[in-house]
Design a protein around this motif. Structure first.
Motif, PDB file in Angstrom:
ATOM      1  N   ALA A  53       0.830  -1.207   0.000  1.00 48.89           N
ATOM      2  CA  ALA A  53       0.000   0.000   0.000  1.00 48.89           C
ATOM      3  C   ALA A  53       0.862   1.253   0.000  1.00 48.89           C
ATOM      4  O   ALA A  53       0.544   2.251  -0.666  1.00 48.89           O
ATOM      5  CB  ALA A  53      -0.928  -0.008   1.211  1.00 48.89           C
ATOM      6  N   ALA A  54       1.972   1.223   0.719  1.00 50.60           N
ATOM      7  CA  ALA A  54       2.873   2.374   0.754  1.00 50.60           C
ATOM      8  C   ALA A  54       3.511   2.604  -0.612  1.00 50.60           C
ATOM      9  O   ALA A  54       3.633   3.747  -1.086  1.00 50.60           O
ATOM     10  CB  ALA A  54       3.946   2.153   1.816  1.00 50.60           C
ATOM     11  N   LYS A  55       3.911   1.520  -1.275  1.00 49.67           N
ATOM     12  CA  LYS A  55       4.496   1.639  -2.614  1.00 49.67           C
ATOM     13  C   LYS A  55       3.463   2.159  -3.610  1.00 49.67           C
ATOM     14  O   LYS A  55       3.793   2.936  -4.521  1.00 49.67           O
ATOM     15  CB  LYS A  55       5.043   0.290  -3.068  1.00 49.67           C
ATOM     16  CG  LYS A  55       6.326  -0.117  -2.361  1.00 49.67           C
ATOM     17  CD  LYS A  55       6.816  -1.476  -2.839  1.00 49.67           C
ATOM     18  CE  LYS A  55       8.136  -1.855  -2.174  1.00 49.67           C
ATOM     19  NZ  LYS A  55       8.595  -3.207  -2.584  1.00 49.67           N
ATOM     20  N   ALA A  56       2.200   1.720  -3.434  1.00 44.69           N
ATOM     21  CA  ALA A  56       1.139   2.159  -4.339  1.00 44.69           C
ATOM     22  C   ALA A  56       0.905   3.664  -4.246  1.00 44.69           C
ATOM     23  O   ALA A  56       0.407   4.280  -5.188  1.00 44.69           O
ATOM     24  CB  ALA A  56      -0.151   1.411  -4.032  1.00 44.69           C
ATOM     25  N   LYS A  57       1.275   4.249  -3.120  1.00 48.60           N
ATOM     26  CA  LYS A  57       1.153   5.695  -2.948  1.00 48.60           C
ATOM     27  C   LYS A  57       2.330   6.448  -3.574  1.00 48.60           C
ATOM     28  O   LYS A  57       2.375   7.676  -3.534  1.00 48.60           O
ATOM     29  CB  LYS A  57       1.062   6.036  -1.454  1.00 48.60           C
ATOM     30  CG  LYS A  57      -0.274   5.696  -0.808  1.00 48.60           C
ATOM     31  CD  LYS A  57      -0.244   6.046   0.673  1.00 48.60           C
ATOM     32  CE  LYS A  57      -1.619   5.899   1.307  1.00 48.60           C
ATOM     33  NZ  LYS A  57      -2.545   6.982   0.889  1.00 48.60           N
ATOM     34  N   GLY A  58       3.271   5.686  -4.118  1.00 50.07           N
ATOM     35  CA  GLY A  58       4.422   6.300  -4.759  1.00 50.07           C
ATOM     36  C   GLY A  58       5.485   6.777  -3.795  1.00 50.07           C
ATOM     37  O   GLY A  58       6.354   7.576  -4.162  1.00 50.07           O
ATOM     38  N   LEU A  59       5.436   6.298  -2.567  1.00 50.37           N
ATOM     39  CA  LEU A  59       6.396   6.734  -1.551  1.00 50.37           C
ATOM     40  C   LEU A  59       7.717   5.975  -1.671  1.00 50.37           C
ATOM     41  O   LEU A  59       7.731   4.804  -2.047  1.00 50.37           O
ATOM     42  CB  LEU A  59       5.810   6.514  -0.157  1.00 50.37           C
ATOM     43  CG  LEU A  59       4.518   7.273   0.164  1.00 50.37           C
ATOM     44  CD1 LEU A  59       3.948   6.813   1.495  1.00 50.37           C
ATOM     45  CD2 LEU A  59       4.777   8.773   0.189  1.00 50.37           C
ATOM     46  N   GLN A  60       8.798   6.651  -1.335  1.00 48.18           N
ATOM     47  CA  GLN A  60      10.085   5.984  -1.224  1.00 48.18           C
ATOM     48  C   GLN A  60      10.202   5.449   0.198  1.00 48.18           C
ATOM     49  O   GLN A  60       9.946   6.176   1.160  1.00 48.18           O
ATOM     50  CB  GLN A  60      11.220   6.967  -1.520  1.00 48.18           C
ATOM     51  CG  GLN A  60      11.229   7.474  -2.964  1.00 48.18           C
ATOM     52  CD  GLN A  60      12.379   8.430  -3.208  1.00 48.18           C
ATOM     53  OE1 GLN A  60      13.437   8.328  -2.582  1.00 48.18           O
ATOM     54  NE2 GLN A  60      12.176   9.370  -4.126  1.00 48.18           N
TER      55      GLN A  60
END
Length: 470
Positions: free
Chosen positions: A370-377
Motif C-alpha cells: 500500500a505504501a508503494k502504491a502511494k508512490g512513496l520511497q
C-alpha cells in the motif's frame, strides 16, 4: 416511572455505546442507553472476550502437549469441552456484569429493549423504545448516537443453521468438539477459530476466496502465517470458493473449487466467517437524512449522519470493525457533542489490528504494498524472532517484526508483526504513530533487555542498516 428526558440517548450497549455513555456522564450529560440483549454487546458476550478465553485454553493445551521441550513430563492430558465452554462463558458474564455496574456508577439510565428514531419534539429527538416487558416508552434527548453494531454475514447456500453450519456464536459453545472442520473465510474471526480447533485436535481446512490468508495483512505476514498454519497441520486453500453444502445426519459434504478444479470434502462441522453486515434495520431511518451504504451508516469525521443531532459509531458505521475503534469513536463523538476543545478526528491509520491465532498477528498503518502504491520511497526493516533471546527462552522463536518508514521524512508508515505476544507489542507502534514519531526517536529509544520488545527496536535499526543482533 423511569425518567424519559435526557441530554443524550445511546442506542446499543456494546463497546462503542457504553463507553460513549460513560464519557457523556463524565461530561455532565444526562444519559440513557437502550440495549436489546446484553450490556457489553457482541464483543464482551459473544466476540472478543469469550474467544480469547477459548484461545487461552488452546494455548495452554498446546504448551502442555510440548511439555518435554521445557524439561517437563506430563502424561494422559485430556480436556473437557463442557468445562472449556463454561470458563469462556463465565469470563464473558463477569465482564458484562461489570459494564452494568459501570452504568450504575455513572448514573446512566439503561432501558432493556429495542429503539428506533421517532421524529422530533421541537429541538429534541424522540426515540421509541419497545421494552422487554412488552411495554413501550418514548424517550427524548437533544442528541442520539446509534451504536447498534453488526452481525455475521450470511451467504446464499452457506447460511448458518446452528447445528451443522456454525456462525461464530455456535462455534463458541460446541456441545462436543468436532473431529473435522471446514472454516470458510480466513479473516481474524475465521483464523482464530481455525487455530483454536486445530490446537485442540480437530482436522481443519480453511477456504479463502482471496489469494492469501489474512488478506488485509502485509503480504509477508500472510505468507509466513500460511506456512505456520500448514506446519500445525491445517489445510489452507486460497483462491477457493465453497458451494453446494450437502448436509448429512451429522456431517457436511462441501464442494470447494480452486483454480477451476472442484473437490468435495466431508467434515463434521462448517464455520462460516465471511464478514459482517451492519444492524441498520428497524432503526426508524426511513424519512431521515441518514444514508446507508453497503449495510453501514454513512458518517463524517465527527460521526454525524446528516440527520440533525443523530450520530453513529462502531461497527454499524463501517470499517475497521474493531471494538477499540468503536470505543475511541464513542469518546470522540461525545466530546464533539459536548463542545470539548481540542478534539481531533480519528485517524484510522493509527488503529492497530490484532489476530489472536497461534502465532499471533498484529499490525498498524500501511502495508509495504500500500505504501508503494502511494508512490512513496521507503525504508523497510525486518527482524526475526530467532535473533531475540527472550523469544528463544520462551521456546517461541518463530516470527518477525517489520517496520516501514518514509525514506524522505522518516515517518513511521506501518508496522507488521507475527509471533508470540505481538498483540501486546503493537501498542508501542500505536503510541509512536499517534505522537508522529520519526525513525530518529525510535532509534534513540532504550528498550529493556531481555524482552520481545527489543525486536521492535532492531526492526527500526534494520530499516536504516544498523541492526545489531542478526
Amino acid at each position: 416511572m423511569a425518567e424519559t428526558s435526557f441530554d443524550l440517548i445511546v442506542v446499543g450497549g456494546g463497546p462503542g455505546g457504553y463507553v460513549a455513555a460513560i464519557r457523556a456522564a463524565q461530561l455532565g450529560l444526562k444519559t440513557a442507553v437502550v440495549e436489546r440483549e446484553h450490556m457489553g454487546g457482541i464483543c464482551l458476550n459473544w466476540g472478543c472476550i469469550p474467544t480469547k478465553a477459548l484461545l487461552r485454553t488452546s494455548e495452554v493445551y498446546g504448551l502442555i502437549k510440548h511439555a518435554e521441550a521445557y524439561g517437563l513430563s506430563v502424561k494422559d492430558v485430556t480436556f473437557d469441552p463442557k468445562k472449556i465452554v463454561e470458563r469462556s462463558r463465565k469470563v464473558a458474564s463477569q465482564l458484562s456484569n461489570g459494564v452494568s455496574m459501570l452504568m450504575k456508577k455513572n448514573k446512566i439510565t439503561v432501558f432493556d429493549g429495542t429503539a428506533k428514531l421517532a421524529g422530533t419534539d421541537g429541538a429534541r429527538r424522540k426515540v421509541a423504545v419497545a421494552l422487554k416487558d412488552k411495554s413501550n416508552v418514548t424517550l427524548t434527548a437533544k442528541d442520539v448516537i446509534l451504536a447498534t453494531g453488526a452481525r455475521a454475514r450470511q451467504l446464499p447456500g452457506l447460511e448458518a443453521d446452528g447445528k451443522l453450519v456454525w456462525s461464530y456464536k455456535e462455534a463458541m459453545v460446541p456441545p462436543e468438539f468436532p473431529k473435522s472442520l471446514l472454516v470458510i473465510g480466513s479473516g481474524a474471526i475465521g483464523i482464530e477459530f481455525a487455530s483454536f480447533y486445530r490446537t485442540m485436535g480437530a482436522e481443519v481446512t480453511v477456504a479463502e476466496v482471496m489469494d492469501r490468508v489474512l488478506p488485509v495483512e502485509d503480504a509477508e505476514v500472510s505468507a509466513f502465517a500460511k506456512k505456520a498454519f500448514e506446519k500445525q497441520g491445517m489445510k489452507i486453500l486460497t483462491g477457493a470458493t465453497v458451494s453446494n453444502l450437502k448436509k448429512g445426519a451429522n456431517n457436511v459434504a462441501a464442494t470447494i473449487t480452486v483454480g477451476g478444479k472442484a473437490q468435495e470434502i466431508t467434515v463434521d462441522r462448517v464455520i462460516s466467517a465471511v464478514g459482517i453486515v451492519g444492524n441498520v434495520e428497524n432503526l426508524g431511518l426511513e424519512g431521515t437524512k441518514v444514508k446507508v451504504e453497503k449495510t453501514h451508516i454513512v458518517i463524517d469525521q465527527w460521526g454525524f449522519t446528516g440527520e440533525p443531532n443523530v450520530y453513529a459509531i462502531g461497527d454499524v458505521a463501517g470499517p475497521p470493525w474493531l471494538a477499540h475503534k468503536a470505543m475511541h469513536e464513542g469518546v470522540l463523538v461525545v466530546e464533539k457533542i459536548a463542545g470539548v476543545k481540542g478534539v481531533h478526528p480519528m485517524k484510522t491509520e493509527n488503529i492497530p489490528g490484532c489476530t489472536y491465532c497461534q502465532p499471533q498477528v498484529a499490525s498498524i498503518g500501511l502495508t509495504e504494498a500500500a505504501a508503494k502504491a502511494k508512490g512513496l520511497q521507503l525504508k523497510v526493516g525486518k527482524f526475526p524472532f530467532i535473533g531475540n533471546g527472550k523469544a528463544i527462552a520462551l521456546g517461541e522463536p518463530e516470527g518477525f517484526i517489520k517496520t516501514i518508514f518514509d525514506a524522505k521524512t522518516g515517518e513511521l508508515l506501518g508496522a507488521h508483526m507475527i509471533g508470540a505476544e505481538v498483540t501486546e507489542l503493537i501498542q508501542g507502534y500505536s503510541i509512536a504513530k499517534t505522537l508522529e514519531t520519526t525513525e530518529a526517536e525510535l532509534l534513540a529509544t532504550v528498550f529493556p533487555h531481555p524482552t520481545l520488545s527489543e525486536m521492535m527496536h532492531e526492526s527500526v535499526l534494520a530499516a536504516y542498516g544498523r541492526t545489531l543482533h542478526i
